[in-house]
Write a protein that holds these residues in place. Structure first.
Motif, PDB file in Angstrom:
ATOM      1  N   MET A   1       0.850  -1.192   0.000  1.00  0.00           N
ATOM      2  CA  MET A   1       0.000   0.000   0.000  1.00  0.00           C
ATOM      3  C   MET A   1       0.890   1.246   0.000  1.00  0.00           C
ATOM      4  O   MET A   1       1.545   1.550   0.994  1.00  0.00           O
ATOM      5  CB  MET A   1      -0.895   0.006   1.241  1.00  0.00           C
ATOM      6  N   PRO A   2       0.992   1.978  -1.126  1.00  0.00           N
ATOM      7  CA  PRO A   2       1.874   3.140  -1.196  1.00  0.00           C
ATOM      8  C   PRO A   2       1.383   4.269  -0.295  1.00  0.00           C
ATOM      9  O   PRO A   2       0.184   4.504  -0.161  1.00  0.00           O
ATOM     10  CB  PRO A   2       1.801   3.539  -2.675  1.00  0.00           C
ATOM     11  N   VAL A   3       2.343   4.956   0.332  1.00  0.00           N
ATOM     12  CA  VAL A   3       2.013   6.081   1.199  1.00  0.00           C
ATOM     13  C   VAL A   3       1.791   7.319   0.346  1.00  0.00           C
ATOM     14  O   VAL A   3       2.563   7.605  -0.571  1.00  0.00           O
ATOM     15  CB  VAL A   3       3.148   6.330   2.212  1.00  0.00           C
ATOM     16  N   GLN A   4       0.727   8.052   0.631  1.00  0.00           N
ATOM     17  CA  GLN A   4       0.438   9.282  -0.095  1.00  0.00           C
ATOM     18  C   GLN A   4       0.238  10.410   0.905  1.00  0.00           C
ATOM     19  O   GLN A   4      -0.778  10.491   1.584  1.00  0.00           O
ATOM     20  CB  GLN A   4      -0.816   9.113  -0.965  1.00  0.00           C
ATOM     21  N   THR A   5       1.251  11.286   1.022  1.00  0.00           N
ATOM     22  CA  THR A   5       1.156  12.473   1.866  1.00  0.00           C
ATOM     23  C   THR A   5       1.740  13.650   1.095  1.00  0.00           C
ATOM     24  O   THR A   5       2.305  13.488   0.010  1.00  0.00           O
ATOM     25  CB  THR A   5       1.936  12.310   3.186  1.00  0.00           C
ATOM     26  N   TYR A   6       1.638  14.834   1.685  1.00  0.00           N
ATOM     27  CA  TYR A   6       2.220  16.019   1.063  1.00  0.00           C
ATOM     28  C   TYR A   6       3.737  16.080   1.260  1.00  0.00           C
ATOM     29  O   TYR A   6       4.420  16.845   0.586  1.00  0.00           O
ATOM     30  CB  TYR A   6       1.582  17.288   1.641  1.00  0.00           C
ATOM     31  N   ASN A   7       4.280  15.289   2.204  1.00  0.00           N
ATOM     32  CA  ASN A   7       5.723  15.258   2.445  1.00  0.00           C
ATOM     33  C   ASN A   7       6.069  13.901   3.052  1.00  0.00           C
ATOM     34  O   ASN A   7       6.042  13.724   4.270  1.00  0.00           O
ATOM     35  CB  ASN A   7       6.148  16.393   3.383  1.00  0.00           C
ATOM     36  N   ASN A   8       6.400  12.938   2.193  1.00  0.00           N
ATOM     37  CA  ASN A   8       6.660  11.579   2.664  1.00  0.00           C
ATOM     38  C   ASN A   8       7.890  11.497   3.564  1.00  0.00           C
ATOM     39  O   ASN A   8       7.945  10.672   4.482  1.00  0.00           O
ATOM     40  CB  ASN A   8       6.836  10.635   1.475  1.00  0.00           C
ATOM     41  N   LYS A   9       8.894  12.348   3.326  1.00  0.00           N
ATOM     42  CA  LYS A   9      10.102  12.315   4.149  1.00  0.00           C
ATOM     43  C   LYS A   9       9.777  12.618   5.610  1.00  0.00           C
ATOM     44  O   LYS A   9      10.239  11.919   6.523  1.00  0.00           O
ATOM     45  CB  LYS A   9      11.124  13.323   3.617  1.00  0.00           C
ATOM     46  N   VAL A  10       8.991  13.654   5.840  1.00  0.00           N
ATOM     47  CA  VAL A  10       8.596  13.999   7.205  1.00  0.00           C
ATOM     48  C   VAL A  10       7.748  12.879   7.802  1.00  0.00           C
ATOM     49  O   VAL A  10       7.907  12.510   8.971  1.00  0.00           O
ATOM     50  CB  VAL A  10       7.829  15.337   7.228  1.00  0.00           C
ATOM     51  N   PHE A  11       6.856  12.323   7.000  1.00  0.00           N
ATOM     52  CA  PHE A  11       5.997  11.237   7.478  1.00  0.00           C
ATOM     53  C   PHE A  11       6.838  10.039   7.916  1.00  0.00           C
ATOM     54  O   PHE A  11       6.610   9.465   8.988  1.00  0.00           O
ATOM     55  CB  PHE A  11       5.020  10.830   6.376  1.00  0.00           C
ATOM     56  N   TYR A  12       7.826   9.661   7.113  1.00  0.00           N
ATOM     57  CA  TYR A  12       8.676   8.519   7.472  1.00  0.00           C
ATOM     58  C   TYR A  12       9.507   8.822   8.722  1.00  0.00           C
ATOM     59  O   TYR A  12       9.691   7.953   9.585  1.00  0.00           O
ATOM     60  CB  TYR A  12       9.599   8.156   6.307  1.00  0.00           C
ATOM     61  N   GLY A  13      10.022  10.050   8.818  1.00  0.00           N
ATOM     62  CA  GLY A  13      10.770  10.425  10.016  1.00  0.00           C
ATOM     63  C   GLY A  13       9.905  10.365  11.260  1.00  0.00           C
ATOM     64  O   GLY A  13      10.344   9.906  12.327  1.00  0.00           O
ATOM     65  N   LEU A  14       8.655  10.826  11.123  1.00  0.00           N
ATOM     66  CA  LEU A  14       7.722  10.763  12.247  1.00  0.00           C
ATOM     67  C   LEU A  14       7.448   9.312  12.637  1.00  0.00           C
ATOM     68  O   LEU A  14       7.383   8.981  13.828  1.00  0.00           O
ATOM     69  CB  LEU A  14       6.417  11.461  11.871  1.00  0.00           C
ATOM     70  N   CYS A  15       7.304   8.442  11.649  1.00  0.00           N
ATOM     71  CA  CYS A  15       7.042   7.030  11.935  1.00  0.00           C
ATOM     72  C   CYS A  15       8.185   6.401  12.726  1.00  0.00           C
ATOM     73  O   CYS A  15       7.952   5.608  13.650  1.00  0.00           O
ATOM     74  CB  CYS A  15       6.814   6.266  10.630  1.00  0.00           C
ATOM     75  N   VAL A  16       9.427   6.754  12.394  1.00  0.00           N
ATOM     76  CA  VAL A  16      10.576   6.222  13.133  1.00  0.00           C
ATOM     77  C   VAL A  16      10.540   6.708  14.583  1.00  0.00           C
ATOM     78  O   VAL A  16      10.734   5.929  15.529  1.00  0.00           O
ATOM     79  CB  VAL A  16      11.899   6.638  12.458  1.00  0.00           C
ATOM     80  N   THR A  17      10.285   8.000  14.769  1.00  0.00           N
ATOM     81  CA  THR A  17      10.240   8.559  16.120  1.00  0.00           C
ATOM     82  C   THR A  17       9.114   7.937  16.939  1.00  0.00           C
ATOM     83  O   THR A  17       9.302   7.566  18.110  1.00  0.00           O
ATOM     84  CB  THR A  17      10.056  10.086  16.051  1.00  0.00           C
ATOM     85  N   VAL A  18       7.944   7.809  16.337  1.00  0.00           N
ATOM     86  CA  VAL A  18       6.805   7.205  17.033  1.00  0.00           C
ATOM     87  C   VAL A  18       7.079   5.736  17.349  1.00  0.00           C
ATOM     88  O   VAL A  18       6.713   5.241  18.420  1.00  0.00           O
ATOM     89  CB  VAL A  18       5.526   7.371  16.188  1.00  0.00           C
ATOM     90  N   LEU A  19       7.729   5.031  16.429  1.00  0.00           N
ATOM     91  CA  LEU A  19       8.090   3.633  16.686  1.00  0.00           C
ATOM     92  C   LEU A  19       8.971   3.526  17.929  1.00  0.00           C
ATOM     93  O   LEU A  19       8.740   2.673  18.802  1.00  0.00           O
ATOM     94  CB  LEU A  19       8.819   3.051  15.477  1.00  0.00           C
ATOM     95  N   LEU A  20       9.967   4.393  18.033  1.00  0.00           N
ATOM     96  CA  LEU A  20      10.872   4.356  19.181  1.00  0.00           C
ATOM     97  C   LEU A  20      10.143   4.721  20.475  1.00  0.00           C
ATOM     98  O   LEU A  20      10.394   4.122  21.531  1.00  0.00           O
ATOM     99  CB  LEU A  20      12.053   5.301  18.940  1.00  0.00           C
ATOM    100  N   LEU A  21       9.235   5.703  20.401  1.00  0.00           N
ATOM    101  CA  LEU A  21       8.450   6.049  21.587  1.00  0.00           C
ATOM    102  C   LEU A  21       7.625   4.854  22.055  1.00  0.00           C
ATOM    103  O   LEU A  21       7.552   4.553  23.251  1.00  0.00           O
ATOM    104  CB  LEU A  21       7.526   7.228  21.278  1.00  0.00           C
TER     105      LEU A  21
END
Length: 393
Positions: A1-21
């Motif tokens: 399922m491809p990710v569709q956002t206005y800024n995928n880089k920020v979205f992926y960075g947020l996902c990493v941070t949330v994963l660690l939290l």
């Protein structure tokens, strides 16, 4: 399922941070109750691990969510929240007093409130309207993956190196999470703010009556899980006879299944509406509780944990529902309120559950717990109006 956002880089960075939290969260939620128990803590003291943390979260989620909306900023709150948790776990590594450990763990909620509603609001900010449910499902899936990894990682580290080393490990996870989003994260340019208004205005919700019905249904349903709270792992450890590592593996597999399903559930809720999938989450919790009551072997407990973990559908779809009905300038505050109601349920559930276990035992509590998600289903079905979703069709 491809990710569709206005800024995928920020979205992926947020996902990493949330994963660690959530890895930190999964470790703390599963291992600290066992540590308190091994230090001689009673069921009520074990319940306080949830109650103190959740009680503080009630206020911190709303406060930081409103502040984020007021200034129209997301990144600074996410980085600050992650970084501020780091020294708390350093202190926990040098503590063996039960009350101090409970209070230190609880104090992390002061700063997690700066991360959780803000992260969910940021995903909504980054998402086209027809992809909000899908992308929040992905974020929820990442969170669940962290919860799944946390217990198994925590169990292994605690078994091999001991609990003080575990808290040092958790502290390092939080520091890495803050660093990742500091480097990669940014605020989308389309965020509006309410800085010209008085700060008190940020606490007002224009759709409070609609959100209130959802929050009541969520809080009551969640009691089916929060009543068992941290004493569930103690029950599996003492009564069923599983090791800490086995308990972690069970959580890992159960939440792993939910991790795979949540993006799909979010996508379907975008297409077919939110109510059906809110009800589906509560149904999973009912059957998970029933299965747990009859479980005396590894396979049955595993099935029960999978079903109970799938209650996460309610939170991710509920968050998408909220972003459907509130204006952009209220998203973080509204999601903070939703998370705070969740915290109220967890806090009350853990305290009441600890008392009931002391009086009547864990099996009795498991037996009555399915009644609460059943009530939640009735509230959603009869009282909650379907949100209007903009979709591609």
């Amino acid at each position: 399922m491809p990710v569709q956002t206005y800024n995928n880089k920020v979205f992926y960075g947020l996902c990493v941070t949330v994963l660690l939290l959530r890895i930190e969260w999964g470790i703390s939620t599963s291992m600290l109750p066992l540590y308190i128990h091994e230090l001689g803590g009673s069921p009520l003291e074990v319940g306080l691990v949830f109650s103190v943390f959740a009680g503080i979260s009630i206020f911190s989620n709303i406060f930081w969510g409103a502040l984020s909306d007021h200034f129209g900023k997301r990144k600074v709150f996410i980085v600050f929240g992650m970084a501020a948790i780091f020294p708390i776990f350093l202190l926990m590594a040098f503590q063996q007093e039960k009350l101090n450990l409970i209070l230190l763990r609880g104090s992390t909620a002061l700063f997690k409130g700066a991360v959780v509603p803000t992260a969910w609001a940021l995903v909504a900010d980054l998402s086209p309207p027809e992809k909000v449910g899908t992308n929040l499902g992905i974020l929820s899936s990442i969170e669940t993956a962290g919860f799944a990894l946390g217990p198994i990682m925590g169990g292994l580290v605690a078994d091999v190196f001991g609990f003080p080393s575990l808290w040092l490990f958790v502290a390092s996870i939080c520091l890495v999470g803050a660093t990742v989003f500091f480097v990669i994260g940014s605020d989308p340019p389309n965020i509006q703010n309410r800085s010209r208004q008085r700060f008190v205005e940020a606490f007002k919700l224009s759709q409070f009556s609609v959100i209130g019905v959802l929050c009541i249904a969520s809080a009551i349903s969640l009691l089916g899980y929060s009543l068992l709270g941290p004493n569930l792992n103690v029950y599996l450890f003492d009564d069923i006879g599983f090791s800490r590592t086995t308990i972690g593996v069970l959580s890992f597999i159960g939440m792993g299944v939910t991790t795979l399903l949540q993006p799909l559930i979010g996508s379907y809720s975008d297409k077919y509406g939110r109510k059906t999938f809110l009800i589906l989450g509560a149904i999973n919790l009912i059957f998970g509780n029933i299965m747990l009551f009859f479980s005396r072997n590894l396979l049955l407990v595993l099935v029960a944990r999978i079903l109970m973990s799938n209650f996460g559908f309610f939170r991710s779809v509920g968050s998408a529902y909220i972003t459907d009905v509130v204006p952009q300038t209220e998203k973080s505050m509204a999601l903070g309120f939703f998370n705070s109601v969740d915290s109220i349920s967890r806090s009350i559930g853990a305290m009441v559950g600890g008392y009931v276990i002391s009086m009547m035992g864990m099996p009795t509590l498991i037996m009555i717990s399915p009644a609460f998600p059943a009530i939640g289903i009735a509230i959603v079905f009869f009282l909650l109006k379907e949100s209007k979703i903009q979709n591609e069709s």
